[in-house]
Scaffold this motif. Structure first.
Motif, PDB file in Angstrom:
ATOM      1  N   VAL A 164      -4.458  -0.098  10.261  1.00  0.00           N
ATOM      2  CA  VAL A 164      -4.246   0.783   9.100  1.00  0.00           C
ATOM      3  C   VAL A 164      -4.102  -0.036   7.918  1.00  0.00           C
ATOM      4  O   VAL A 164      -4.181  -1.067   7.855  1.00  0.00           O
ATOM      5  N   LYS A 165      -4.205   0.658   6.819  1.00  0.00           N
ATOM      6  CA  LYS A 165      -4.033   0.172   5.422  1.00  0.00           C
ATOM      7  C   LYS A 165      -2.841   0.748   4.687  1.00  0.00           C
ATOM      8  O   LYS A 165      -2.557   1.872   4.777  1.00  0.00           O
ATOM      9  N   ARG A 166      -2.373  -0.186   3.877  1.00  0.00           N
ATOM     10  CA  ARG A 166      -1.041   0.095   3.256  1.00  0.00           C
ATOM     11  C   ARG A 166      -1.283  -0.221   1.639  1.00  0.00           C
ATOM     12  O   ARG A 166      -2.062  -1.114   1.329  1.00  0.00           O
ATOM     13  N   CYS A 167      -0.442   0.327   0.748  1.00  0.00           N
ATOM     14  CA  CYS A 167      -0.519   0.173  -0.600  1.00  0.00           C
ATOM     15  C   CYS A 167      -0.221  -1.336  -0.973  1.00  0.00           C
ATOM     16  O   CYS A 167       0.480  -2.026  -0.314  1.00  0.00           O
ATOM     17  N   PRO A 168      -0.425  -1.943  -2.130  1.00  0.00           N
ATOM     18  CA  PRO A 168      -0.058  -3.126  -2.471  1.00  0.00           C
ATOM     19  C   PRO A 168       1.273  -3.321  -2.540  1.00  0.00           C
ATOM     20  O   PRO A 168       2.161  -2.390  -2.819  1.00  0.00           O
ATOM     21  N   THR A 169       1.738  -4.654  -2.275  1.00  0.00           N
ATOM     22  CA  THR A 169       3.268  -5.006  -2.214  1.00  0.00           C
ATOM     23  C   THR A 169       3.941  -4.544  -3.228  1.00  0.00           C
ATOM     24  O   THR A 169       5.017  -4.001  -3.448  1.00  0.00           O
ATOM     25  N   TRP A 170       3.452  -4.816  -4.710  1.00  0.00           N
ATOM     26  CA  TRP A 170       4.086  -4.310  -6.014  1.00  0.00           C
ATOM     27  C   TRP A 170       4.373  -2.973  -5.990  1.00  0.00           C
ATOM     28  O   TRP A 170       5.539  -2.501  -6.556  1.00  0.00           O
ATOM     29  N   LYS A 171       3.422  -2.226  -5.536  1.00  0.00           N
ATOM     30  CA  LYS A 171       3.602  -0.711  -5.813  1.00  0.00           C
ATOM     31  C   LYS A 171       4.826  -0.087  -4.654  1.00  0.00           C
ATOM     32  O   LYS A 171       5.481   0.629  -4.833  1.00  0.00           O
ATOM     33  N   PHE A 172       4.542  -0.890  -3.426  1.00  0.00           N
ATOM     34  CA  PHE A 172       5.836  -0.693  -2.483  1.00  0.00           C
ATOM     35  C   PHE A 172       7.182  -1.010  -3.111  1.00  0.00           C
ATOM     36  O   PHE A 172       8.179  -0.093  -2.823  1.00  0.00           O
ATOM     37  N   ALA A 173       7.250  -2.218  -3.583  1.00  0.00           N
ATOM     38  CA  ALA A 173       8.612  -2.664  -4.151  1.00  0.00           C
ATOM     39  C   ALA A 173       8.997  -1.865  -5.293  1.00  0.00           C
ATOM     40  O   ALA A 173      10.289  -1.558  -5.527  1.00  0.00           O
ATOM     41  N   LEU A 174       7.876  -1.280  -5.794  1.00  0.00           N
ATOM     42  CA  LEU A 174       8.408  -0.568  -7.193  1.00  0.00           C
ATOM     43  C   LEU A 174       9.279   0.929  -6.618  1.00  0.00           C
ATOM     44  O   LEU A 174      10.091   1.307  -7.101  1.00  0.00           O
TER      45      LEU A 174
END
Length: 413
Positions: A10-20
Motif C-alpha cells: 500500500v501507499k501512504r501520504c508523505p510524513t509531513w502531511k500525516f503529521a499536520l
C-alpha cells in the motif's frame, strides 16, 4: 516515508502531511483535555447542569457513541457466529470504530463522575439493584473484549510481526476470535438494553416510561435493536468518509452492500417496532398516567413535534426504505445518504430519551426547562471525536486495517 512501518503493498501520504493532520486533531484534543482537567479540579460547577438536568450533554454523548459503536458487536456476530465470511474485509474497521466508541464512552463517564479517583467504587461498592451497575460492568468487560479483538491487528504491523513471539501470538488469537465475538455480542445485548431500560422504568418521567415484558420495559429491547441496526450504518459511513479523505477504494462494493442490506432489514424491523411503541405509548401509557401525547411536545421550536417526525420518519423510515432495495444500496449517493441518516437517527433517539425526557414538565406548576451546555461540556464532548480521528489516522497508516486495499489500489513499481 518509512516503508518498514507501512503495511506491505500500500501507499501512504508523505510524513509531513500525516503529521499536520495529527497536529490539527491534536489541538482540538488538547482543548478538550484542558476542559476535562477543569471539570476534575474545579468540579461539576464548570457545567450548566442544574436541578432539572442532573445529567445532560455528556450522558447523551455517552449513549450515542455506545449505540454507534454497536457496529462492532453486530458485525462481529455476523462474521464469526452467523458465518458471513465477506465481512472479514470490514471487520477490522468495525472493531477499530467500536474500540474508539467504547473507550470514549468510558472517558465521558470518568468526566461525568467528577472524581475519577473514586471510579472504582462502582465495582467495589456495587449497587446490585441498579441497572447502571450492570451497564458499568458490561461496558468495562466489553471494552476489554474490543481491546483483545483490536490487539491482533496491532500485532500485524510489519515491524512488530518480525518478533517471533508477537507473530505467533497474533496468529493464534485469530483462531479464537469467534469466542470473543460471541462474548461481545452477549455483553452488548445487556448493556445496550439496560441503558434503554433506565428511562423505561422511571415513573417520574412519563415521556420515557414504558410498559414491558416481565421486568423489562420496551425501551430495553428498542435500544439493543437500534444499536444493532444503526451501528453498522455508522461503520459504513466512516468507511466511505475514509475513502473520500484518502482518495482510495478500500472495501469492495459487495461487502458494503451485504452489511447495508442486513442493516436495512434490521432498521426496518426496528422502525416498525418503534412506531408501534410510540402509538401504544401515546394512546394507552401516557393517558393512563394523566397525560396527552402533545403534553410532551412543547409549543416552542426546540422540542416540537418535528423532532418525532425527524427521528422516526426522515431518519428511520427513509433510510430503511433505501437500504432494503438493491437500487438504493447500489447507488453510492443514496447509500451514503441512508447510512448517515440512520446514524443521525439513533443519536437523535438518545437525545430525546435524555434531554427531552428531563425538559418535559411533569407537575402542574412546572414549565418547560431548556438547557444550554457550557463550553467545558462541549469541549469534553468533542474530545473523543479528536481522539478517534487520531487513532484512525495512526491505525490506517501503520496497520493493515483494510485487507482489500492492496488489491483495489495496486502500487506501481
Amino acid at each position: 516515508m518509512n516503508s518498514g512501518l507501512i503495511p506491505e503493498g500500500v501507499k501512504r501520504c508523505p510524513t509531513w502531511k500525516f503529521a499536520l493532520g495529527v497536529a490539527i486533531a491534536g489541538a482540538v484534543l488538547l482543548w478538550g483535555v484542558y476542559a476535562m482537567l477543569l471539570c476534575w479540579f474545579k468540579g461539576l460547577n464548570q457545567t450548566n447542569m442544574n436541578n432539572a438536568y442532573g445529567f445532560a450533554l455528556w450522558i447523551w454523548a455517552d449513549l450515542a457513541v455506545i449505540a454507534l459503536g454497536g457496529g462492532a458487536f453486530f458485525t462481529g456476530f455476523l462474521r464469526y457466529i452467523v458465518g458471513k465470511d465477506e465481512l472479514k474485509h470490514i471487520i477490522n474497521y468495525a472493531v477499530l470504530i467500536g474500540f474508539i466508541c467504547y473507550s470514549s464512552a468510558l472517558l465521558i463517564l470518568a468526566i461525568d463522575v467528577g472524581q475519577p479517583l473514586r471510579s472504582w467504587f462502582i465495582f467495589w461498592h456495587a449497587n446490585v439493584h441498579s441497572m447502571l451497575t450492570e451497564v458499568a460492568f458490561c461496558l468495562s468487560c466489553y471494552f476489554g473484549v474490543l481491546t483483545i479483538e483490536y490487539l491482533p491487528l496491532v500485532l500485524e504491523n510489519r515491524k512488530i510481526d518480525q518478533v517471533p513471539f508477537f507473530h505467533h501470538l497474533g496468529h493464534n488469537m485469530h483462531h479464537i476470535m469467534a469466542v470473543f465475538a460471541a462474548t461481545g455480542a452477549f455483553l452488548s445485548f445487556f448493556h445496550q438494553g439496560s441503558l434503554g431500560g433506565v428511562s423505561g422504568v422511571l415513573f417520574a418521567r412519563p415521556f420515557g416510561f414504558r410498559e414491558g415484558v416481565l421486568i423489562w420495559p420496551w425501551t430495553f429491547f428498542l435500544f439493543t435493536w437500534s444499536a444493532a441496526a444503526c451501528g453498522p450504518c455508522f461503520t459504513i459511513s466512516i468507511t466511505k468518509l475514509t475513502e473520500k479523505v484518502t482518495g482510495k477504494k478500500l472495501v469492495k462494493d459487495n461487502v458494503v452492500e451485504l452489511l447495508a442490506k442486513i442493516s436495512g432489514w434490521m432498521l426496518t424491523g426496528y422502525i416498525i417496532a418503534k412506531i408501534a411503541d410510540t402509538i401504544y405509548w401515546a394512546a394507552v401509557t401516557a393517558p393512563s398516567k394523566g397525560f396527552r401525547m402533545m403534553d410532551f411536545y412543547s409549543h416552542n421550536s426546540f422540542y416540537g413535534l418535528w423532532i418525532l417526525i425527524l427521528e422516526v420518519g426522515i431518519c428511520g423510515v427513509l433510510p430503511a426504505a433505501i437500504l432494503i432495495t438493491d437500487r438504493g444500496r447500489r447507488n453510492q449517493k443514496t447509500l451514503v445518504t441512508a447510512v448517515v441518516l440512520a446514524s443521525l437517527g439513533v443519536c437523535l433517539n438518545r437525545w430525546v430519551m435524555v434531554l427531552q425526557m428531563l425538559a418535559v414538565p411533569v407537575l402542574p406548576f412546572e414549565n418547560w426547562v431548556l438547557y444550554i451546555p457550557s463550553w467545558q461540556e462541549v469541549a469534553t464532548t468533542v474530545l473523543p471525536v479528536a481522539y478517534g480521528v487520531i487513532l484512525i489516522m495512526v491505525s490506517y497508516r501503520y496497520l493493515p486495517v483494510f485487507p482489500q486495499e492492496p488489491e483495489l489500489n495496486p502500487v506501481k513499481s
